[in-house]
Write an enzyme that holds these catalytic residues in place. Structure first.
Site, short mmCIF file in Angstrom:
data_model
loop_
_atom_site.label_atom_id
_atom_site.label_comp_id
_atom_site.label_asym_id
_atom_site.label_seq_id
_atom_site.Cartn_x
_atom_site.Cartn_y
_atom_site.Cartn_z
N GLY A 232 72.24 37.24 16.83
CA GLY A 232 71.53 38.51 16.95
C GLY A 232 70.76 38.83 15.69
O GLY A 232 70.38 37.93 14.93
N VAL A 236 72.77 43.61 12.24
CA VAL A 236 74.09 43.61 12.87
C VAL A 236 74.93 42.46 12.30
O VAL A 236 76.14 42.60 12.09
CB VAL A 236 73.97 43.51 14.40
N GLY A 237 74.28 41.32 12.04
CA GLY A 237 75.00 40.19 11.48
C GLY A 237 75.65 40.50 10.15
O GLY A 237 76.76 40.06 9.85
N GLU A 254 74.15 33.29 13.59
CA GLU A 254 72.81 32.79 13.91
C GLU A 254 71.91 34.01 14.05
O GLU A 254 71.96 34.72 15.06
CB GLU A 254 72.84 31.96 15.21
N CYS A 288 64.18 33.84 18.16
CA CYS A 288 64.43 33.93 16.72
C CYS A 288 63.60 32.93 15.93
O CYS A 288 63.27 33.17 14.77
CB CYS A 288 65.91 33.72 16.43
#
Length: 486
Positions: A232, A236-237, A254, A288
């Site tokens: 994501g 948030v990661g 990732e 991404c």
């Protein structure tokens, strides 16, 4: 296909299909026409706990199962995906607005990763290492971590859920999967159904459809999972990594990218145009690895720009069910508004729109922008939609500086008539992946996939998947008697 949405609009916990008991529902909409596809009552903290406890309970016997027996489950799962391919493609089109080309691309890769999982079940190998002590035997076992928590995104939900779920299971782990709330079927319960039908023992794979608004950080903080695999945004990661570190968990992240496709002065311009258009506009740019930035040597800028703009103007925006459609809807109205806002901000900063696409509901037409100021924050961030920045450069040194001048480092590509020149250029770029004379969007089952800087931590695929979802254990054996100092 409609039966998929009605039959799979539930939680899948401990081998049973059951409604959630939360206080609100996730509504699954078709992003093209706003048709309501499904309504799923969210899972609670208690149900997340049940899912993790079930996975932990089932995992011990699964880990002791002969890997050849485990392998058979993935062989059957692959056959089921092949048999149901058209239904799954239709579901991808309906739930996330994927075009026919995109659905085919996602399914092709999903099957390749399932094939790799068949082999992965047999890959863990132990070692016997020498010891400085007489009569000492050192054995190093590679063993499952136990239970893996997987959080998957909305853009390639079927593939990117399977990419963690299947290897983790193949290597002897239990799994709890939390799909994105915009794609709970394709990214979640569909996968549970496939593995259920393939004969995976109940409890090993659980799917909880829920949201942080309901469960907070319970999915990450729970004591059972030893690894959290998250795909994501970097924002948030960062939070996932922080919570994992606090609880001594391993995280595989990732995250987003701001990839560049670079056209050097000796490139095949027509081919570079084709690669750049695909790299930016596949799945509406919601990838991404997509080429946010296209960098062109000033000596070929005019020719490339003319041909690139001409090709972009041919891309049809519309109904993703239409085989002629290249640009379908973005995932939701918030995303559409954010993309439109990016274009308007660039124009306000002095950029020129060579193509200025309009927005109707969730359909966002392509925009090609040039002249964005070098100091603009827009060039530092990921744009998850069909907007591309054309940037001229003067020689390789300038190109390297521009490409690396971003917090991200996921993918990229360079086009040149000299392959070794391209390889030398690629080595200077701070990314986890880089491609010579190709597009920026690639994934393969046995090559390390992942990014540097804000684009992630860790790798998946092939040998790196072993590192992600297993751990090593040293067991020593003393043949004879040790001598002790007291």
């Amino acid at each position: 296909m409609s039966s998929y949405f009605s039959d799979l609009a539930q939680q899948y916990i401990d081998g049973e299909w059951r409604p959630g008991t939360g206080s609100w529902d996730v509504i699954d909409f078709n992003p093209y026409d706003d048709e309501k596809l499904a309504s799923i009552t969210v899972a609670t903290v208690e149900e997340v706990d049940l899912a993790y406890r079930a996975a932990a309970r089932a995992q011990k016997e699964w880990a002791d199962t002969n890997p050849y027996t485990r392998r058979a489950v993935f062989e059957r799962a692959l056959r089921l995906v092949e048999e149901r391919e058209q239904e799954i493609a239709d579901l991808i089109t309906a739930e996330l607005g994927g075009t026919r080309v995109k659905a085919g691309f996602e399914l092709h890769l999903a099957k390749e990763f399932l094939r790799e999982s068949i082999h992965l079940a047999l890959r863990p190998e132990g070692r016997i290492l020498p010891s400085p002590g007489d009569g000492k035997e050192n054995r190093v076992y590679r063993v499952p971590v136990g239970v893996v928590g997987v959080i998957s995104p909305f853009n390639f939900p079927f593939l990117l859920s399977l990419k963690s779920v299947a290897p983790a299971l193949a290597l002897g782990n239990g799994v709890v999967l939390k799909p994105h709330q915009n794609t709970p079927i394709a990214g979640g319960t569909l996968i549970a159904k496939i593995f259920e039908d393939a004969g995976l023992p109940g409890g090993l794979l659980n799917v909880v459809v829920t949201d942080i608004a309901e469960i907070g950080d319970a999915f990450i903080e729970h004591p059972v999972p030893k690894v959290i695999s998250f795909t994501g945004s970097d924002k948030v990661g960062r939070h996932v990594a922080t919570v994992c570190a606090k609880h001594f968990k391993r995280s595989v992240l990732e995250l987003g990218g701001n990839s560049a496709l670079v056209v050097l002065d000796d490139a095949d311009i027509d081919y570079a145009v084709d690669a750049a258009v695909f790299s930016r506009f596949v799945h509406q740019g919601q990838v991404c690895m997509a080429a946010n930035r296209v960098l062109v040597d000033r000596s070929v800028q005019e020719e490339f720009t003319e041909k690139f703009v001409a090709k972009v103007r041919t891309l049809k925006t519309g109904d993703p069910r239409d085989p002629e459609t290249v640009i379908g809807p973005v995932i939701n109205s918030a995303q559409a508004a954010a993309i439109s806002g990016t274009v308007e901000q660039a124009l306000a900063e002095g950029a020129t729109a060579l193509v200025h696409g309009g927005t109707t509901d969730n359909l966002v037409e392509p925009s090609v922008l040039t002249g964005v100021p070098a100091e603009s924050p827009l060039l530092q961030q990921e744009v998850f939609g069909p907007v591309v920045f054309l940037i001229p450069f003067d020689g390789e040194e300038d190109a390297v500086r521009i490409v690396n001048g971003t917090p991200y480092g996921l993918s990229g590509a360079v086009h040149t008539g000299n392959i070794e020149r391209g390889v030398a250029f690629a080595k200077r770029i701070d990314t986890g992946m880089f491609h010579v004379n190709d597009g920026t969007v690639h994934d393969e089952p046995i090559v390390p996939f992942g990014g540097e800087k804000h684009s992630g931590v860790g790798r998946l695929n092939g040998e790196t998947t072993l590192e992600a979802f297993t751990t090593v254990k040293w067991i020593s054996i003393q043949h004879g008697r040790s001598g002790f100092p007291f």
